[in-house]
Motif scaffolding. Structure first.
Motif, PDB file in Angstrom:
ATOM      1  N   MET A 199      -3.214   7.489 -29.197  1.00  0.00           N
ATOM      2  CA  MET A 199      -2.308   6.865 -28.224  1.00  0.00           C
ATOM      3  C   MET A 199      -1.661   7.949 -27.360  1.00  0.00           C
ATOM      4  N   SER A 200      -1.617   7.701 -26.033  1.00  0.00           N
ATOM      5  CA  SER A 200      -1.022   8.684 -25.122  1.00  0.00           C
ATOM      6  C   SER A 200       0.500   8.665 -25.214  1.00  0.00           C
ATOM      7  N   THR A 201       1.094   9.858 -25.196  1.00  0.00           N
ATOM      8  CA  THR A 201       2.554   9.955 -25.115  1.00  0.00           C
ATOM      9  C   THR A 201       2.957  10.623 -23.811  1.00  0.00           C
ATOM     10  N   ARG A 202       1.991  10.872 -22.955  1.00  0.00           N
ATOM     11  CA  ARG A 202       2.254  11.511 -21.675  1.00  0.00           C
ATOM     12  C   ARG A 202       2.913  10.498 -20.736  1.00  0.00           C
ATOM     13  N   ALA A 203       4.003  10.918 -20.099  1.00  0.00           N
ATOM     14  CA  ALA A 203       4.736  10.007 -19.216  1.00  0.00           C
ATOM     15  C   ALA A 203       3.905   9.648 -17.991  1.00  0.00           C
ATOM     16  N   ILE A 204       4.089   8.434 -17.516  1.00  0.00           N
ATOM     17  CA  ILE A 204       3.420   7.973 -16.302  1.00  0.00           C
ATOM     18  C   ILE A 204       4.478   7.512 -15.310  1.00  0.00           C
ATOM     19  N   ASP A 205       4.278   7.859 -14.061  1.00  0.00           N
ATOM     20  CA  ASP A 205       5.145   7.433 -12.966  1.00  0.00           C
ATOM     21  C   ASP A 205       4.602   6.139 -12.383  1.00  0.00           C
ATOM     22  N   LEU A 206       5.486   5.227 -12.016  1.00  0.00           N
ATOM     23  CA  LEU A 206       5.099   4.011 -11.320  1.00  0.00           C
ATOM     24  C   LEU A 206       5.658   4.062  -9.907  1.00  0.00           C
ATOM     25  N   ASN A 207       4.761   4.009  -8.916  1.00  0.00           N
ATOM     26  CA  ASN A 207       5.232   4.026  -7.527  1.00  0.00           C
ATOM     27  C   ASN A 207       4.849   2.735  -6.819  1.00  0.00           C
ATOM     28  N   SER A 208       5.578   2.429  -5.748  1.00  0.00           N
ATOM     29  CA  SER A 208       5.296   1.227  -4.974  1.00  0.00           C
ATOM     30  C   SER A 208       5.584   1.472  -3.508  1.00  0.00           C
ATOM     31  N   ASP A 209       4.798   0.821  -2.644  1.00  0.00           N
ATOM     32  CA  ASP A 209       4.994   0.919  -1.197  1.00  0.00           C
ATOM     33  C   ASP A 209       6.088  -0.058  -0.781  1.00  0.00           C
ATOM     34  N   LEU A 210       7.191   0.477  -0.282  1.00  0.00           N
ATOM     35  CA  LEU A 210       8.358  -0.347   0.016  1.00  0.00           C
ATOM     36  C   LEU A 210       8.817  -0.145   1.464  1.00  0.00           C
ATOM     37  N   GLY A 211       9.745  -0.979   1.883  1.00  0.00           N
ATOM     38  CA  GLY A 211      10.274  -0.871   3.248  1.00  0.00           C
ATOM     39  C   GLY A 211       9.254  -1.214   4.307  1.00  0.00           C
ATOM     40  N   GLU A 212       8.307  -2.109   3.971  1.00  0.00           N
ATOM     41  CA  GLU A 212       7.219  -2.394   4.909  1.00  0.00           C
ATOM     42  C   GLU A 212       7.471  -3.618   5.777  1.00  0.00           C
ATOM     43  N   GLY A 213       8.724  -4.020   5.869  1.00  0.00           N
ATOM     44  CA  GLY A 213       9.076  -5.017   6.861  1.00  0.00           C
ATOM     45  C   GLY A 213       9.258  -4.347   8.218  1.00  0.00           C
ATOM     46  N   PHE A 214       9.625  -5.142   9.207  1.00  0.00           N
ATOM     47  CA  PHE A 214       9.875  -4.587  10.545  1.00  0.00           C
ATOM     48  C   PHE A 214      10.747  -5.579  11.291  1.00  0.00           C
ATOM     49  N   GLY A 215      11.946  -5.103  11.711  1.00  0.00           N
ATOM     50  CA  GLY A 215      12.850  -6.001  12.422  1.00  0.00           C
ATOM     51  C   GLY A 215      13.250  -7.161  11.531  1.00  0.00           C
ATOM     52  N   ILE A 216      13.024  -8.388  12.005  1.00  0.00           N
ATOM     53  CA  ILE A 216      13.420  -9.570  11.247  1.00  0.00           C
ATOM     54  C   ILE A 216      12.397  -9.958  10.176  1.00  0.00           C
ATOM     55  N   TRP A 217      11.239  -9.295  10.159  1.00  0.00           N
ATOM     56  CA  TRP A 217      10.189  -9.648   9.212  1.00  0.00           C
ATOM     57  C   TRP A 217      10.320  -8.816   7.933  1.00  0.00           C
ATOM     58  N   ARG A 218      10.220  -9.472   6.800  1.00  0.00           N
ATOM     59  CA  ARG A 218      10.271  -8.797   5.502  1.00  0.00           C
ATOM     60  C   ARG A 218       8.924  -8.944   4.809  1.00  0.00           C
ATOM     61  N   LEU A 219       8.525  -7.912   4.106  1.00  0.00           N
ATOM     62  CA  LEU A 219       7.278  -7.941   3.350  1.00  0.00           C
ATOM     63  C   LEU A 219       7.560  -7.447   1.942  1.00  0.00           C
ATOM     64  N   GLY A 220       7.368  -8.305   0.959  1.00  0.00           N
ATOM     65  CA  GLY A 220       7.610  -7.914  -0.421  1.00  0.00           C
ATOM     66  C   GLY A 220       9.085  -7.956  -0.785  1.00  0.00           C
ATOM     67  N   ASP A 221       9.345  -7.780  -2.083  1.00  0.00           N
ATOM     68  CA  ASP A 221      10.712  -7.828  -2.616  1.00  0.00           C
ATOM     69  C   ASP A 221      11.107  -6.413  -3.024  1.00  0.00           C
ATOM     70  N   ASP A 222      11.602  -5.647  -2.059  1.00  0.00           N
ATOM     71  CA  ASP A 222      11.933  -4.247  -2.301  1.00  0.00           C
ATOM     72  C   ASP A 222      12.961  -4.091  -3.423  1.00  0.00           C
ATOM     73  N   GLU A 223      14.008  -4.892  -3.378  1.00  0.00           N
ATOM     74  CA  GLU A 223      15.099  -4.723  -4.340  1.00  0.00           C
ATOM     75  C   GLU A 223      14.624  -4.980  -5.769  1.00  0.00           C
ATOM     76  N   ALA A 224      13.807  -6.019  -5.961  1.00  0.00           N
ATOM     77  CA  ALA A 224      13.304  -6.317  -7.302  1.00  0.00           C
ATOM     78  C   ALA A 224      12.411  -5.189  -7.808  1.00  0.00           C
ATOM     79  N   LEU A 225      11.540  -4.685  -6.961  1.00  0.00           N
ATOM     80  CA  LEU A 225      10.633  -3.625  -7.383  1.00  0.00           C
ATOM     81  C   LEU A 225      11.369  -2.325  -7.675  1.00  0.00           C
TER      82      LEU A 225
END
Length: 255
Positions: free
Chosen positions: A1-27
């Motif tokens: 079993m691995s004990t090496r830490a893994i980073d989790l990244n996500s693409d956020l802030g991909e809305g524009f103006g009045i349009w939102r894409l994804g749930d940044d705060e939850a992620l």
């Protein structure tokens, strides 16, 4: 079993103006690193500043998700950019996001290309070098990319930390590259498939390509796309599954 830490990244802030894409705060309550759009494929100053503030509050690392200048195409179209101009545009994007990050009490801690630029820098030597030149002009920031890519090769040669990345929700070719989004089943949408892929990476350093080929892949970070259907559910279950498997989840850049 691995004990090496893994980073989790996500693409956020991909809305524009009045349009939102994804749930940044939850992620941001789940991931450890946030790839924040810098205004070229998505994002705007208010969105950038908001996501940086939320990331700082959550203790999540802020990364610049740099792109071709392609708002209409969401940065998913290849552009035969002049390498000098591309390096300058990478520098510009990092600087813009860093200003928003510093206003929020944090700073840009790494860089990751987005979309077509990410895919181009796997094999396109001049563009890979241009991205690294733009990063290096700003400072010695780690660079996220596909293992074995020209991008990570040039990052290491320039004295930057190469960070090997895999994707939780993307299908892979037998050559360990991403299946083009234009192809059928390029995006994994079921939580079971996403969980199986992440646990295979974390526990065995293994990916299964679309033809069934087993690929040995060592990675430092796993990307969970914020715009994939069911992204928050996927991310929540991935984090829980990694914890249950005894795999530490931690950002790859120190606090």
């Amino acid at each position: 079993m691995s004990t090496r830490a893994i980073d989790l990244n996500s693409d956020l802030g991909e809305g524009f103006g009045i349009w939102r894409l994804g749930d940044d705060e939850a992620l941001l309550g789940i991931v450890t690193s946030a790839n924040v759009a810098c205004g070229f494929h998505a994002g705007d100053p208010s969105t950038m500043r908001r996501v940086c503030r939320q990331a700082a509050d959550a203790g999540v690392a802020v990364g610049a998700q740099v792109s071709y200048r392609d708002l209409a195409g969401f940065g998913r179209r290849f552009i035969d950019a002049d390498p000098g101009e591309l390096a300058d545009e990478v520098l510009y994007q990092i600087g813009a996001l860093d200003a928003c990050a510093r206003a929020a009490g944090t700073s840009v801690e790494y860089v990751k290309p987005h979309g077509a630029l990410y895919n181009a820098t796997v094999h396109h030597d001049r563009q890979a070098r241009a991205v690294v030149d733009g990063v290096k002009a700003f400072g010695d920031l780690p660079v996220l990319g596909l293992p074995g890519s020209r991008l990570l090769h040039h990052a290491e040669r320039a004295g930057l930390r190469p960070v090997r990345e895999a994707f939780a929700d993307r299908a892979y070719t037998p050559e360990a590259t991403l299946v083009p989004r234009s192809a059928p089943n390029a995006v994994l949408t079921s939580t079971e498939a996403v969980l199986a892929q992440v646990l295979g990476l974390a526990e065995r350093g293994e990916l299964v390509a679309v033809d069934g080929t087993s690929l040995k892949v060592e990675v430092d970070s796993v990307c969970l796309h914020g715009d994939t259907p069911g992204a928050v559910e996927h991310a929540t279950k991935i984090r829980a599954a990694l914890t249950d498997a005894g795999v530490p989840v931690a950002r790859f850049v120190p606090r």
